[in-house]
Scaffold this motif. Structure first.
Motif, short mmCIF file in Angstrom:
data_model
loop_
_atom_site.label_atom_id
_atom_site.label_comp_id
_atom_site.label_asym_id
_atom_site.label_seq_id
_atom_site.Cartn_x
_atom_site.Cartn_y
_atom_site.Cartn_z
N PHE A 1 -72.59 -60.24 -1.82
CA PHE A 1 -73.25 -60.76 -0.62
C PHE A 1 -74.50 -61.57 -0.96
O PHE A 1 -75.10 -61.40 -2.03
N TYR A 2 -74.83 -62.43 -0.01
CA TYR A 2 -76.01 -63.29 -0.14
C TYR A 2 -76.44 -63.73 1.25
O TYR A 2 -75.63 -64.26 2.02
N GLU A 3 -77.69 -63.48 1.59
CA GLU A 3 -78.27 -63.91 2.88
C GLU A 3 -77.37 -63.57 4.06
O GLU A 3 -76.97 -64.43 4.84
N HIS A 4 -77.06 -62.30 4.21
CA HIS A 4 -76.31 -61.77 5.35
C HIS A 4 -74.87 -62.27 5.42
O HIS A 4 -74.22 -62.15 6.47
N CYS A 5 -74.36 -62.82 4.35
CA CYS A 5 -72.94 -63.16 4.28
C CYS A 5 -72.32 -62.31 3.17
O CYS A 5 -72.80 -62.34 2.02
N TYR A 6 -71.31 -61.54 3.51
CA TYR A 6 -70.71 -60.64 2.54
C TYR A 6 -69.21 -60.89 2.41
O TYR A 6 -68.55 -61.38 3.32
N ILE A 7 -68.71 -60.55 1.23
CA ILE A 7 -67.29 -60.65 0.91
C ILE A 7 -66.86 -59.26 0.46
O ILE A 7 -67.34 -58.75 -0.55
N VAL A 8 -65.96 -58.63 1.24
CA VAL A 8 -65.59 -57.24 1.00
C VAL A 8 -64.09 -57.13 0.72
O VAL A 8 -63.28 -57.28 1.65
N PRO A 9 -63.69 -56.88 -0.53
CA PRO A 9 -62.26 -56.74 -0.83
C PRO A 9 -61.75 -55.36 -0.44
O PRO A 9 -62.36 -54.34 -0.77
N LYS A 10 -60.62 -55.32 0.27
CA LYS A 10 -60.04 -54.06 0.74
C LYS A 10 -58.83 -53.66 -0.10
O LYS A 10 -58.21 -54.49 -0.77
N LYS A 11 -58.47 -52.40 -0.01
CA LYS A 11 -57.38 -51.87 -0.82
C LYS A 11 -56.03 -52.51 -0.52
O LYS A 11 -55.16 -52.56 -1.37
N ASP A 12 -55.85 -52.99 0.71
CA ASP A 12 -54.56 -53.58 1.08
C ASP A 12 -54.44 -55.05 0.68
O ASP A 12 -53.45 -55.72 1.00
N GLY A 13 -55.45 -55.57 -0.02
CA GLY A 13 -55.40 -56.96 -0.49
C GLY A 13 -56.11 -57.95 0.39
O GLY A 13 -56.31 -59.11 0.00
N THR A 14 -56.51 -57.55 1.59
CA THR A 14 -57.28 -58.45 2.45
C THR A 14 -58.74 -58.44 2.00
O THR A 14 -59.21 -57.52 1.34
N VAL A 15 -59.43 -59.49 2.38
CA VAL A 15 -60.86 -59.62 2.08
C VAL A 15 -61.57 -59.94 3.38
O VAL A 15 -61.21 -60.90 4.08
N ILE A 16 -62.57 -59.14 3.72
CA ILE A 16 -63.33 -59.36 4.95
C ILE A 16 -64.58 -60.16 4.64
O ILE A 16 -65.31 -59.87 3.68
N ILE A 17 -64.82 -61.17 5.47
CA ILE A 17 -66.00 -62.03 5.34
C ILE A 17 -66.81 -61.91 6.62
O ILE A 17 -66.29 -62.07 7.72
N GLY A 18 -68.08 -61.60 6.49
CA GLY A 18 -68.91 -61.45 7.67
C GLY A 18 -70.38 -61.69 7.31
O GLY A 18 -70.70 -61.90 6.15
N ALA A 19 -71.21 -61.60 8.23
CA ALA A 19 -71.00 -61.56 9.66
C ALA A 19 -72.11 -62.39 10.31
O ALA A 19 -73.22 -62.47 9.81
N THR A 20 -71.76 -63.01 11.43
CA THR A 20 -72.76 -63.74 12.19
C THR A 20 -73.66 -62.76 12.93
O THR A 20 -73.39 -61.55 12.97
N SER A 21 -74.70 -63.26 13.53
CA SER A 21 -75.63 -62.40 14.24
C SER A 21 -76.27 -63.18 15.39
O SER A 21 -77.10 -64.06 15.16
N TYR A 22 -75.85 -62.85 16.63
CA TYR A 22 -76.37 -63.51 17.82
C TYR A 22 -76.92 -62.45 18.78
O TYR A 22 -76.16 -61.64 19.32
#
Length: 370
Positions: free
Chosen positions: A240-261
């Motif tokens: 992660f860097y400046e509130h943007c993260y890359i999270v690899p999951k066990k099922d092979g998907t990767v979650i990218i987040g997150a905005t903030s409003y």
């Protein structure tokens, strides 16, 4: 007859965790969820257990986060045994990136022997070769990790049911009325009598603050995420860097987040928000831009004025408790929150310092100041 020792308003990971601990302790417990179990912020979360990811101050909130994170290994085993659900705990650590020498020096100053270790650019790229080669290095958060938030919630719920808890879905609570020494909960599925009540419905907890004579301390902070299913990239650790993260999951998907409003009640992901994420993530990992997007979603985080949650009994109505306002940290703080609420209800005083620090005194003193 619909009579319970404790009624919990809100069936996300916080409410289900509380139900699990209370029912395990022998209390007849009911959970009232307006939609589906874990269907709001819980299921939208990336599931990061980032005690260090945004906490540079070594204050009581950091201690709360660290203690809760450290509960997860034993909890994962316990929930698997009680519910059969694997919460997908991963403790590979996280990389907090630095792109400038100044950022690097700042992160290096945080390094310690136990939790945080500075890694050079070459070291990071050896472990995560698809990270941008423009980085100056990264702080490795050794013991921070991740889980699947929805699985934690459902594991808690199954475990709670095993211990005798009742869980009512599609059952919004419209009112809480004093009934002798107990409380009457008026719901879409009838009236329930509860000796004690716990409000743990995220940003919607504000409705009950106001119903019960308190100022609403909650505001929504909309967060958007997207998921990709990489065909080429191999990502091992959360980056992660400046509130943007890359999270690899066990099922092979990767979650990218997150905005903030802030103060945005809309729960749909937007072109603006998703585009913002896509730009940020390609700075962190340029090659990710060619990977296929699977889905995008949004949810509302419950934020308080100071960003800290509330664990507290109502100052005027004995037996009504609040466990809400977890903002970005609902998954991380679910284990410790559940134990703190059990502690307050059973009056065992094991977590008195947290009850003191996260009490409603902040809300009441702020109201007087106005």
């Amino acid at each position: 007859m619909n009579v319970f020792d404790v009624g919990i308003i809100g069936g996300g990971v916080i409410g289900q965790g509380i139900a699990y601990e209370l029912s395990k302790a022998g209390l007849k417990t009911a959970v009232f969820e307006s939609g589906e179990i874990g269907g709001k912020a819980t299921s939208a979360a990336a599931g990061m257990l980032g005690a260090h990811s945004e906490n540079e101050k070594r204050d009581i909130f950091f201690e709360l986060c660290l203690e809760s994170r450290n509960l997860y290994p034993s909890l994962a085993n316990e929930l698997l045994e009680q519910s059969g659900v694997d919460i997908e705990l991963v403790q590979e650590g996280m990389y907090r990136l630095a792109f400038t020498e100044e950022e690097g020096r700042s992160l290096q100053s945080l390094a310690d022997e136990d939790e945080l270790e500075w890694h050079s650019r070459e070291n990071v790229l050896a472990n995560e070769p698809h990270v941008s080669k423009d980085i100056a290095g990264a702080l490795w958060l050794k013991h921070d990790g991740q889980v699947k938030g929805s699985s934690v919630c459902h594991a808690y719920a199954k475990g709670a049911r095993k211990y005798g808890a009742s869980i009512f879905e599609q059952c919004p609570v419209f009112d809480v009325i004093k009934e002798g020494k107990a409380y009457k909960l008026v719901t879409s599925q009838g009236v329930f009598i509860c000796g004690k009540v716990v409000v743990s419905s995220g940003v919607w907890s504000g409705f009950f603050f106001e119903k019960l004579g308190l100022r609403n301390p909650m505001k929504p902070v909309k967060g958007e995420c997207l998921a990709i299913k990489p065909k080429k990239l191999v990502i091992n650790k959360t980056v992660f860097y400046e509130h943007c993260y890359i999270v690899p999951k066990k099922d092979g998907t990767v979650i990218i987040g997150a905005t903030s409003y802030e103060n945005d009640w809309d729960t749909h992901p937007t072109v603006k928000g998703v585009s913002e994420l896509m730009i940020k993530v390609q700075k962190i990992m340029p090659e990710i831009g060619s990977e296929p997007v699977v889905s995008a979603w949004s949810s509302l985080r419950p934020q308080t004025a100071d960003g800290w949650p509330y664990f507290a009994e109502h100052p005027e109505h004995e037996g009504i408790f609040f466990a809400t306002g977890h903002y970005r940290n609902g998954i991380l703080l679910a284990p410790i929150t559940s134990l703190i609420v059990k502690d307050m209800i059973l009056k065992t005083n094991q977590y008195e310092r947290y009850v003191h620090s996260f009490s409603l005194n902040r809300l009441l003193s702020d109201a007087k100041g106005r």
